[in-house]
Design a protein around this motif. Structure first.
Motif, PDB file in Angstrom:
ATOM      1  N   VAL A  84      -3.102   5.297  -2.870  1.00 52.50           N
ATOM      2  CA  VAL A  84      -4.180   6.236  -2.528  1.00 52.50           C
ATOM      3  C   VAL A  84      -3.669   7.663  -2.685  1.00 52.50           C
ATOM      4  O   VAL A  84      -2.566   7.989  -2.216  1.00 52.50           O
ATOM      5  N   GLU A  85      -4.454   8.505  -3.337  1.00 53.45           N
ATOM      6  CA  GLU A  85      -4.092   9.923  -3.525  1.00 53.45           C
ATOM      7  C   GLU A  85      -5.308  10.779  -3.176  1.00 53.45           C
ATOM      8  O   GLU A  85      -6.431  10.461  -3.557  1.00 53.45           O
ATOM      9  N   ILE A  86      -5.043  11.903  -2.495  1.00 59.43           N
ATOM     10  CA  ILE A  86      -6.167  12.733  -2.034  1.00 59.43           C
ATOM     11  C   ILE A  86      -6.549  13.829  -3.029  1.00 59.43           C
ATOM     12  O   ILE A  86      -7.681  14.307  -3.012  1.00 59.43           O
ATOM     13  N   GLY A 142      -8.814   9.419  -2.236  1.00 54.54           N
ATOM     14  CA  GLY A 142      -9.378   9.605  -0.899  1.00 54.54           C
ATOM     15  C   GLY A 142      -8.276   9.948   0.090  1.00 54.54           C
ATOM     16  O   GLY A 142      -7.116  10.147  -0.291  1.00 54.54           O
ATOM     17  N   ASP A 143      -8.655   9.995   1.348  1.00 56.14           N
ATOM     18  CA  ASP A 143      -7.717  10.358   2.413  1.00 56.14           C
ATOM     19  C   ASP A 143      -6.970   9.111   2.881  1.00 56.14           C
ATOM     20  O   ASP A 143      -7.537   8.239   3.544  1.00 56.14           O
ATOM     21  N   GLY A 144      -5.707   9.051   2.533  1.00 58.55           N
ATOM     22  CA  GLY A 144      -4.880   7.883   2.861  1.00 58.55           C
ATOM     23  C   GLY A 144      -4.605   7.721   4.342  1.00 58.55           C
ATOM     24  O   GLY A 144      -4.047   6.696   4.749  1.00 58.55           O
ATOM     25  N   TYR A 145      -4.980   8.698   5.156  1.00 59.62           N
ATOM     26  CA  TYR A 145      -4.840   8.532   6.612  1.00 59.62           C
ATOM     27  C   TYR A 145      -5.540   7.248   7.045  1.00 59.62           C
ATOM     28  O   TYR A 145      -5.096   6.563   7.950  1.00 59.62           O
ATOM     29  N   MET A 155       0.913  15.496   4.858  1.00 58.46           N
ATOM     30  CA  MET A 155      -0.296  14.681   4.685  1.00 58.46           C
ATOM     31  C   MET A 155      -1.499  15.590   4.946  1.00 58.46           C
ATOM     32  O   MET A 155      -1.617  16.186   6.011  1.00 58.46           O
ATOM     33  N   ARG A 156      -2.346  15.713   3.929  1.00 57.58           N
ATOM     34  CA  ARG A 156      -3.557  16.520   4.103  1.00 57.58           C
ATOM     35  C   ARG A 156      -4.651  15.657   4.685  1.00 57.58           C
ATOM     36  O   ARG A 156      -4.571  14.443   4.624  1.00 57.58           O
ATOM     37  N   ARG A 157      -5.675  16.302   5.170  1.00 60.25           N
ATOM     38  CA  ARG A 157      -6.816  15.561   5.664  1.00 60.25           C
ATOM     39  C   ARG A 157      -8.015  15.831   4.761  1.00 60.25           C
ATOM     40  O   ARG A 157      -8.084  16.864   4.095  1.00 60.25           O
ATOM     41  N   LEU A 179       0.861  -1.189   0.000  1.00 60.54           N
ATOM     42  CA  LEU A 179       0.000   0.000   0.000  1.00 60.54           C
ATOM     43  C   LEU A 179       0.896   1.236   0.000  1.00 60.54           C
ATOM     44  O   LEU A 179       1.804   1.343   0.837  1.00 60.54           O
ATOM     45  N   GLU A 180       0.643   2.134  -0.949  1.00 64.67           N
ATOM     46  CA  GLU A 180       1.339   3.423  -0.951  1.00 64.67           C
ATOM     47  C   GLU A 180       0.320   4.519  -0.629  1.00 64.67           C
ATOM     48  O   GLU A 180      -0.774   4.532  -1.191  1.00 64.67           O
ATOM     49  N   ILE A 181       0.707   5.433   0.263  1.00 61.59           N
ATOM     50  CA  ILE A 181      -0.146   6.598   0.533  1.00 61.59           C
ATOM     51  C   ILE A 181       0.522   7.806  -0.113  1.00 61.59           C
ATOM     52  O   ILE A 181       1.653   8.167   0.234  1.00 61.59           O
ATOM     53  N   GLY A 182      -0.171   8.422  -1.081  1.00 67.41           N
ATOM     54  CA  GLY A 182       0.376   9.568  -1.818  1.00 67.41           C
ATOM     55  C   GLY A 182       0.855   9.147  -3.190  1.00 67.41           C
ATOM     56  O   GLY A 182       2.056   9.062  -3.443  1.00 67.41           O
ATOM     57  N   THR A 183      -0.088   8.884  -4.103  1.00 67.49           N
ATOM     58  CA  THR A 183       0.279   8.440  -5.463  1.00 67.49           C
ATOM     59  C   THR A 183       1.124   9.496  -6.171  1.00 67.49           C
ATOM     60  O   THR A 183       2.101   9.171  -6.846  1.00 67.49           O
ATOM     61  N   GLY A 184       0.714  10.763  -6.021  1.00 67.93           N
ATOM     62  CA  GLY A 184       1.458  11.879  -6.625  1.00 67.93           C
ATOM     63  C   GLY A 184       1.701  11.674  -8.098  1.00 67.93           C
ATOM     64  O   GLY A 184       0.781  11.391  -8.869  1.00 67.93           O
ATOM     65  N   SER A 185       2.953  11.754  -8.511  1.00 69.58           N
ATOM     66  CA  SER A 185       3.310  11.605  -9.927  1.00 69.58           C
ATOM     67  C   SER A 185       3.082  10.184 -10.432  1.00 69.58           C
ATOM     68  O   SER A 185       2.953   9.958 -11.626  1.00 69.58           O
ATOM     69  N   GLY A 186       3.109   9.198  -9.528  1.00 71.26           N
ATOM     70  CA  GLY A 186       2.989   7.795  -9.926  1.00 71.26           C
ATOM     71  C   GLY A 186       4.341   7.106 -10.109  1.00 71.26           C
ATOM     72  O   GLY A 186       4.396   5.901 -10.371  1.00 71.26           O
ATOM     73  N   TYR A 187       5.427   7.865  -9.941  1.00 70.91           N
ATOM     74  CA  TYR A 187       6.752   7.245 -10.167  1.00 70.91           C
ATOM     75  C   TYR A 187       7.029   6.154  -9.124  1.00 70.91           C
ATOM     76  O   TYR A 187       7.413   5.035  -9.470  1.00 70.91           O
ATOM     77  N   GLN A 188       6.788   6.487  -7.847  1.00 73.06           N
ATOM     78  CA  GLN A 188       7.077   5.499  -6.798  1.00 73.06           C
ATOM     79  C   GLN A 188       6.222   4.242  -6.952  1.00 73.06           C
ATOM     80  O   GLN A 188       6.728   3.126  -6.833  1.00 73.06           O
ATOM     81  N   SER A 189       4.940   4.414  -7.245  1.00 74.29           N
ATOM     82  CA  SER A 189       4.087   3.215  -7.357  1.00 74.29           C
ATOM     83  C   SER A 189       4.471   2.395  -8.584  1.00 74.29           C
ATOM     84  O   SER A 189       4.345   1.168  -8.588  1.00 74.29           O
TER      85      SER A 189
HETATM   86  N1  SAH Z   1       4.837   8.990  -4.250  1.00 79.37           N
HETATM   87  C1  SAH Z   1       4.856  10.224  -4.978  1.00 79.37           C
HETATM   88  C2  SAH Z   1       5.326  11.373  -4.103  1.00 79.37           C
HETATM   89  C3  SAH Z   1       4.217  12.257  -3.961  1.00 79.37           C
HETATM   90  S1  SAH Z   1       4.337  13.632  -2.897  1.00 79.37           S
HETATM   91  C4  SAH Z   1       5.622  10.154  -6.267  1.00 79.37           C
HETATM   92  O1  SAH Z   1       6.133   9.093  -6.619  1.00 79.37           O
HETATM   93  O2  SAH Z   1       5.685  11.153  -6.963  1.00 79.37           O
HETATM   94  C5  SAH Z   1       3.055  13.158  -1.746  1.00 79.37           C
HETATM   95  C6  SAH Z   1       1.670  12.973  -2.285  1.00 79.37           C
HETATM   96  O3  SAH Z   1       0.838  12.671  -1.165  1.00 79.37           O
HETATM   97  C7  SAH Z   1       1.033  14.196  -2.972  1.00 79.37           C
HETATM   98  O4  SAH Z   1       0.590  13.859  -4.243  1.00 79.37           O
HETATM   99  C8  SAH Z   1      -0.130  14.542  -2.052  1.00 79.37           C
HETATM  100  O5  SAH Z   1      -1.253  15.085  -2.745  1.00 79.37           O
HETATM  101  C9  SAH Z   1      -0.433  13.202  -1.421  1.00 79.37           C
HETATM  102  N2  SAH Z   1      -1.177  13.268  -0.165  1.00 79.37           N
HETATM  103  C10 SAH Z   1      -1.119  14.195   0.815  1.00 79.37           C
HETATM  104  N3  SAH Z   1      -1.969  13.882   1.809  1.00 79.37           N
HETATM  105  C11 SAH Z   1      -2.580  12.733   1.466  1.00 79.37           C
HETATM  106  C12 SAH Z   1      -3.569  11.915   2.091  1.00 79.37           C
HETATM  107  N4  SAH Z   1      -4.112  12.213   3.284  1.00 79.37           N
HETATM  108  N5  SAH Z   1      -3.973  10.806   1.435  1.00 79.37           N
HETATM  109  C13 SAH Z   1      -3.453  10.470   0.222  1.00 79.37           C
HETATM  110  N6  SAH Z   1      -2.508  11.208  -0.410  1.00 79.37           N
HETATM  111  C14 SAH Z   1      -2.077  12.326   0.199  1.00 79.37           C
END
Ligand code: SAH
Length: 243
Positions: free
Chosen positions: A131-133, A159-162, A234-236, A108-118
């Protein structure tokens, strides 16, 4: 304001996932990527050939603004719009290395962002969840990953990855790529006994500690600081709804 960076190489990934990246790429991009991988091999102690292979395969330039493509294989974080960043390759590589992902790992990755890490994680495991918010960012990234042939290996949620992604858990590995002010209890609950989680904890845009959290068989956790770094906060969910 730097986010994390990472790189890897995988012999475990099925060949069809490598193909889109091997064809039609400018030779200078391939060369720049190979140079980055050589550097990562020295810069991340103990990094495995599988992780290096993932970094050699995933085209980082496709996850960045076209104006930044010339520096896609430098160790730099960059803005990707929506106030977010793509993490620098060293951090991505270091965190990927520490996460110790196997082809059978549920990740599970929290913060998809650019998608590079996933995408890197999808070279190492067949079961990646991300999961990306920020909805418009997530939708743009999903299209990029679809075009690159990753959607069979990565399940996306907006959604909220929290709160993690309970329906698909529990997970062997969790990687959080935004900085929380504490370790969210739902993520601990969704980690399997024996599982590992990497999570940056710190103030908004301040350098914080990256914790490696291990869950014991009795459900308790142990954590240790493995690095420091600056990640986007991390946003909520209630904050994002106002956007
Ligand atoms: N893994 C990413 C890095 C992204 S930076 C990559 O490979 O590029 C962190 C990401 O976390 C941002 O896209 C941001 O919008 C997201 N983020 C912040 N709070 C979050 C939350 N509560 N749930 C899910 N994603 C969140």
């Amino acid at each position: 304001m730097a986010c994390a960076l990472l790189l890897c190489i995988s012999t475990a990934a099925p060949a069809q996932y490598n193909k889109p990246f091997e064809s039609g790429e400018p030779a200078k991009m391939v060369e720049a990527r190979q140079k980055m991988v050589k550097w990562l091999k020295r810069a991340v102690k103990g990094i495995t050939p599988e992780v290096l292979n993932a970094f050699n395969t995933v085209p980082r330039h496709k996850f960045m603004h076209s104006r930044d493509k010339g520096i896609a294989y430098k160790n730099k974080w960059k803005s990707i719009g929506f106030g977010q960043t793509i993490t620098n390759p060293w951090m991505v590589a270091y965190m990927t290395h520490l996460l110790d992902v196997a082809p059978t790992s549920r990740v599970l990755e929290i913060g998809t962002g650019s998608g590079y890490q996933s995408s890197i994680l999808a070279q190492l495991s067949n079961h990646v969840h991300s999961v990306e918010i920020v909805r418009p960012l997530a939708e743009r990234t999903h299209k990029i990953q679809e075009a690159l042939g990753y959607t069979a290996k990565i399940k996306h949620k907006i959604g909220d990855g929290y709160f993690g992604w309970q329906e698909n858990g529990p997970y062997d590995r969790i990687m959080v790529t935004c900085a929380a002010d504490h370790i969210p209890v739902p993520l601990i609950q969704q980690l399997k006994p024996g599982g590992l989680m990497l999570i940056p904890v710190g103030g908004h845009f301040q350098r914080g500690n990256i914790y490696l959290v291990t869950k014991q068989d009795d459900g308790s956790i142990r954590r240790k600081v493995v690095a420091t770094g600056t990640f986007v906060p991390m946003r909520r969910a209630d904050i994002s709804k106002k956007r």
